[in-house]
Design a protein around this motif. Structure first.
Motif, PDB file in Angstrom:
ATOM      1  N   SER A   1     -55.284   2.096  87.813  1.00 57.68           N
ATOM      2  CA  SER A   1     -55.574   3.797  87.612  1.00 57.68           C
ATOM      3  C   SER A   1     -55.010   4.507  89.582  1.00 57.68           C
ATOM      4  N   MET A   2     -55.436   5.061  90.528  1.00 59.26           N
ATOM      5  CA  MET A   2     -54.586   5.362  91.573  1.00 59.26           C
ATOM      6  C   MET A   2     -53.678   4.455  92.205  1.00 59.26           C
ATOM      7  N   GLY A   3     -54.762   3.431  92.048  1.00 65.36           N
ATOM      8  CA  GLY A   3     -54.191   1.868  92.664  1.00 65.36           C
ATOM      9  C   GLY A   3     -52.717   1.127  92.017  1.00 65.36           C
ATOM     10  N   ALA A   4     -52.866   1.746  90.339  1.00 65.52           N
ATOM     11  CA  ALA A   4     -51.782   1.547  89.596  1.00 65.52           C
ATOM     12  C   ALA A   4     -50.320   2.257  90.551  1.00 65.52           C
ATOM     13  N   VAL A   5     -51.112   3.893  90.957  1.00 61.19           N
ATOM     14  CA  VAL A   5     -49.904   4.318  91.087  1.00 61.19           C
ATOM     15  C   VAL A   5     -48.716   3.943  92.050  1.00 61.19           C
ATOM     16  N   ALA A   6     -50.343   3.867  93.342  1.00 59.20           N
ATOM     17  CA  ALA A   6     -49.606   3.369  94.423  1.00 59.20           C
ATOM     18  C   ALA A   6     -48.885   2.220  94.528  1.00 59.20           C
ATOM     19  N   ALA A   7     -49.149   1.262  93.756  1.00 59.37           N
ATOM     20  CA  ALA A   7     -47.847   0.171  93.067  1.00 59.37           C
ATOM     21  C   ALA A   7     -47.241   0.495  93.151  1.00 59.37           C
ATOM     22  N   LEU A   8     -46.881   1.449  91.828  1.00 54.57           N
ATOM     23  CA  LEU A   8     -45.333   1.364  91.184  1.00 54.57           C
ATOM     24  C   LEU A   8     -44.907   2.311  92.951  1.00 54.57           C
ATOM     25  N   LEU A   9     -45.220   2.833  92.887  1.00 52.35           N
ATOM     26  CA  LEU A   9     -44.268   3.937  94.053  1.00 52.35           C
ATOM     27  C   LEU A   9     -43.914   2.884  95.357  1.00 52.35           C
ATOM     28  N   TYR A  10     -45.186   1.966  95.797  1.00 54.96           N
ATOM     29  CA  TYR A  10     -44.415   1.390  96.963  1.00 54.96           C
ATOM     30  C   TYR A  10     -43.414   0.724  96.654  1.00 54.96           C
ATOM     31  N   ALA A  11     -43.606  -0.902  95.114  1.00 53.37           N
ATOM     32  CA  ALA A  11     -42.679  -1.756  94.206  1.00 53.37           C
ATOM     33  C   ALA A  11     -41.106  -1.064  94.011  1.00 53.37           C
ATOM     34  N   SER A  12     -41.019   0.242  94.050  1.00 51.78           N
ATOM     35  CA  SER A  12     -40.059   0.853  93.699  1.00 51.78           C
ATOM     36  C   SER A  12     -39.225   0.684  95.452  1.00 51.78           C
ATOM     37  N   SER A  13     -39.390   0.173  96.762  1.00 53.13           N
ATOM     38  CA  SER A  13     -38.481  -0.040  97.666  1.00 53.13           C
ATOM     39  C   SER A  13     -38.991  -0.656  98.011  1.00 53.13           C
ATOM     40  N   ASP A  14     -39.398  -2.181  97.462  1.00 55.37           N
ATOM     41  CA  ASP A  14     -39.343  -3.056  98.118  1.00 55.37           C
ATOM     42  C   ASP A  14     -38.950  -4.524  97.006  1.00 55.37           C
ATOM     43  N   GLU A  15     -37.960  -4.533  96.560  1.00 58.65           N
ATOM     44  CA  GLU A  15     -37.627  -5.768  95.558  1.00 58.65           C
ATOM     45  C   GLU A  15     -38.141  -6.535  95.499  1.00 58.65           C
ATOM     46  N   SER A  16     -38.640  -7.231  96.984  1.00 59.50           N
ATOM     47  CA  SER A  16     -38.971  -8.812  97.154  1.00 59.50           C
ATOM     48  C   SER A  16     -40.603  -8.982  96.482  1.00 59.50           C
ATOM     49  N   VAL A  17     -41.072  -7.797  96.096  1.00 64.02           N
ATOM     50  CA  VAL A  17     -42.161  -8.089  95.056  1.00 64.02           C
ATOM     51  C   VAL A  17     -41.796  -8.715  94.194  1.00 64.02           C
ATOM     52  N   SER A  18     -43.157  -9.744  93.739  1.00 61.39           N
ATOM     53  CA  SER A  18     -42.314 -10.570  91.803  1.00 61.39           C
ATOM     54  C   SER A  18     -42.504 -10.065  90.715  1.00 61.39           C
ATOM     55  N   PHE A  19     -43.905  -9.661  90.924  1.00 61.20           N
ATOM     56  CA  PHE A  19     -44.594  -8.373  89.548  1.00 61.20           C
ATOM     57  C   PHE A  19     -45.556  -7.025  90.175  1.00 61.20           C
ATOM     58  N   VAL A  20     -45.637  -6.237  89.029  1.00 60.21           N
ATOM     59  CA  VAL A  20     -46.417  -4.903  89.647  1.00 60.21           C
ATOM     60  C   VAL A  20     -47.383  -5.148  88.092  1.00 60.21           C
ATOM     61  N   VAL A  21     -48.549  -5.171  88.285  1.00 60.08           N
ATOM     62  CA  VAL A  21     -49.581  -5.198  87.229  1.00 60.08           C
ATOM     63  C   VAL A  21     -50.375  -3.450  87.230  1.00 60.08           C
ATOM     64  N   ALA A  22     -49.379  -2.973  86.484  1.00 59.26           N
ATOM     65  CA  ALA A  22     -50.790  -1.413  86.043  1.00 59.26           C
ATOM     66  C   ALA A  22     -51.130  -1.148  85.661  1.00 59.26           C
ATOM     67  N   ASP A  23     -52.628  -0.858  85.362  1.00 58.21           N
ATOM     68  CA  ASP A  23     -53.372  -0.883  84.568  1.00 58.21           C
ATOM     69  C   ASP A  23     -53.770   0.341  84.863  1.00 58.21           C
ATOM     70  N   SER A  24     -53.338   1.447  83.780  1.00 58.79           N
ATOM     71  CA  SER A  24     -54.243   3.332  83.683  1.00 58.79           C
ATOM     72  C   SER A  24     -53.398   4.126  84.408  1.00 58.79           C
ATOM     73  N   PRO A  25     -52.134   3.985  84.927  1.00 60.58           N
ATOM     74  CA  PRO A  25     -51.317   4.849  86.026  1.00 60.58           C
ATOM     75  C   PRO A  25     -51.158   6.371  85.020  1.00 60.58           C
ATOM     76  N   PHE A  26     -51.686   7.233  85.684  1.00 54.58           N
ATOM     77  CA  PHE A  26     -50.749   8.157  85.775  1.00 54.58           C
ATOM     78  C   PHE A  26     -49.452   8.974  85.810  1.00 54.58           C
ATOM     79  N   ALA A  27     -48.738   9.019  85.069  1.00 47.38           N
ATOM     80  CA  ALA A  27     -47.102   9.334  85.358  1.00 47.38           C
ATOM     81  C   ALA A  27     -46.731   9.939  86.000  1.00 47.38           C
ATOM     82  N   SER A  28     -47.327  10.922  86.287  1.00 49.26           N
ATOM     83  CA  SER A  28     -47.170  12.240  87.750  1.00 49.26           C
ATOM     84  C   SER A  28     -48.580  12.379  87.837  1.00 49.26           C
ATOM     85  N   LEU A  29     -48.957  13.039  89.079  1.00 50.31           N
ATOM     86  CA  LEU A  29     -49.498  14.192  89.420  1.00 50.31           C
ATOM     87  C   LEU A  29     -49.276  15.009  89.059  1.00 50.31           C
ATOM     88  N   GLU A  30     -48.429  15.634  88.615  1.00 51.95           N
ATOM     89  CA  GLU A  30     -48.383  17.524  88.625  1.00 51.95           C
ATOM     90  C   GLU A  30     -48.748  16.796  87.521  1.00 51.95           C
TER      91      GLU A  30
END
Length: 323
Positions: A129-158
Motif C-alpha cells: 500500500s503506502m509502503g509500496a508507493v514509497a518503495a517505488l518512488l525511492y527506487a526510481s532514484s537508486d538503480e542499486s536497488v536489486s528489486f521492488v515488490v509492490a503490493d497494492s500501490p496506488f498509481a497516484s495520490l490525485e
C-alpha cells in the motif's frame, strides 16, 4: 489523511531476539536511525546465517513494522535478511504526520544508506500500500536497488482522491477536479508537500531493476485500475501477479513463495524472465482482462451538486484509516 490512526504496540510483539526456524538460529537487532528531517525511526533487523541478501519491508498507512512478521518465516528460510521499520509518524517512530509516500521515500533512503553502511550489498524493497508507493518512488532514484515488490500501490495520490469522491459522494468529473484541487491546496498548507508529486505511474518507467506488482480485483480501497495504470506505464522489467482477497488481507503461502522466488532470482542477478516465474507458480497476468466498464460505470449516475467540501474530507479520512 495526514494524521491517520496510529497503532502503538510493544516490542515484545516482535518475538524473542534469538529464535529458531527449521532448527536454524536467527537473531533480531532493534535499533533506531534518524531520517533527513531529524526524526527517529524505530527499526528491527532480522539476520539469517549465510545471508543471500536483504529485504527492506515497508508497511502500509496506519501500520507498523509488525506487518513484516507475515513474510518473516518464508524470507528467513530462504536465507534472506529482513529489515523492517516504522515510517515517521507511524508506530513507535517520531513524527506526527504521514504523506502517503512523499516523505516516506526519504525514510526508505535513510534505511538503505544505513544498510549499505552495515555491509548489505544486495538488497531490495518489499512494500504494501503506502509502503509500496514509497518503495517505488525511492527506487526510481537508486538503480542499486536489486528489486521492488509492490503490493497494492496506488498509481497516484490525485487519482486516489478522485476515486474517493466517486465512491463516497458520486460527483461528476468537473466537480471532482474542483474538490481535489481544493484538497491539494490544503495538503500543501498542512503537509508541506504537493500530492501531485506522489505519482508512481510517472516514475515506474524509469525503474531499471526487476519489479513485481501485486494487486487484487477484490481490493475495496485501491481499485484494480491503479494496477492497470502502473502496469501500462511500466517496462519489460515489470511482472504482474494478480492476488485475491481484500486490501489488508494477509497474503497466502503460495503468494509469499512466489514473491520470494522472484526476490531470489533478482538478487542472484540471473536474467529476469516472466516465463521463469510463471513456470514456478503459474503466475496469471490478468491485467488485460480489466473491464472498461469499471472505469465508466459511474457516468450515468444521478448525483447531487451541493455536497460540502467537509464531506469529501471525511471520506478521505475514512480511507486513510485503512491504506
Amino acid at each position: 489523511l495526514l494524521r491517520p490512526r496510529r497503532i502503538r504496540y510493544s516490542t515484545l510483539q516482535l518475538g524473542p531476539k534469538s529464535f529458531l526456524v527449521d532448527n536454524k538460529k536467527f537473531q533480531r537487532k532493534d535499533l533506531h536511525i534518524r531520517n533527513t528531517r531529524g526524526l527517529k525511526l524505530k527499526c528491527s533487523y532480522f539476520k539469517a546465517p549465510n545471508s543471500k541478501g536483504c529485504v527492506v519491508y515497508c508497511h502500509g498507512n496506519s501500520g507498523n513494522r509488525l506487518e513484516a512478521l507475515s513474510i518473516l518465516a518464508v524470507a528467513l528460510k530462504s536465507s534472506l535478511n529482513v529489515f523492517c521499520f516504522d515510517f515517521s509518524g507511524a508506530g513507535l517512530s517520531e513524527g506526527e504526520k504521514v504523506s502517503l509516500g512523499y516523505f516516506e521515500q526519504e525514510d526508505v533512503k535513510c534505511v538503505v544508506a544505513y544498510l549499505r553502511w552495515s555491509g548489505e550489498r544486495r538488497l531490495g524493497l518489499w512494500g504494501r500500500s503506502m509502503g509500496a508507493v514509497a518503495a517505488l518512488l525511492y527506487a526510481s532514484s537508486d538503480e542499486s536497488v536489486s528489486f521492488v515488490v509492490a503490493d497494492s500501490p496506488f498509481a497516484s495520490l490525485e487519482l486516489l482522491c478522485s476515486d474517493v469522491m466517486h465512491k463516497h459522494i458520486r460527483l461528476p468529473s468537473l466537480l471532482v477536479r474542483f474538490f481535489v484541487g481544493r484538497f491539494r491546496k490544503k495538503v500543501m498548507q498542512l503537509g508541506d508537500f504537493d500530492l501531485r508529486e506522489v505519482n508512481v505511474e510517472n516514475k515506474v518507467a524509469a525503474l531499471k531493476m526487476p519489479v513485481m506488482l501485486l494487486h487484487s480485483a477484490q481490493d475495496e480501497l485501491i481499485s484494480f485500475k491503479h494496477a492497470t495504470c502502473i502496469k501500462t506505464a511500466g517496462g519489460s522489467n515489470l511482472v504482474f501477479y494478480e492476488i485475491t482477497g481484500s486490501h489488508n488481507q494477509v497474503r497466502d503461502s503460495q503468494t509469499l513463495q512466489t514473491v520470494v522466488a522472484f526476490v531470489l532470482d533478482s538478487i542472484e542477478e540471473t536474467p529476469m524472465q516472466e516465463n521463469n516465474i510463471r513456470s514456478i507458480h503459474q503466475i496469471q497476468t490478468k491485467v488485460d482482462v480489466f473491464s472498461e466498464r469499471n472505469l465508466h460505470t459511474r457516468n450515468a449516475t444521478q448525483v447531487s451538486y451541493n455536497v460540502p467540501y467537509e464531506t469529501f474530507q471525511q471520506a478521505l479520512e475514512e480511507l486513510s484509516m485503512n491504506l
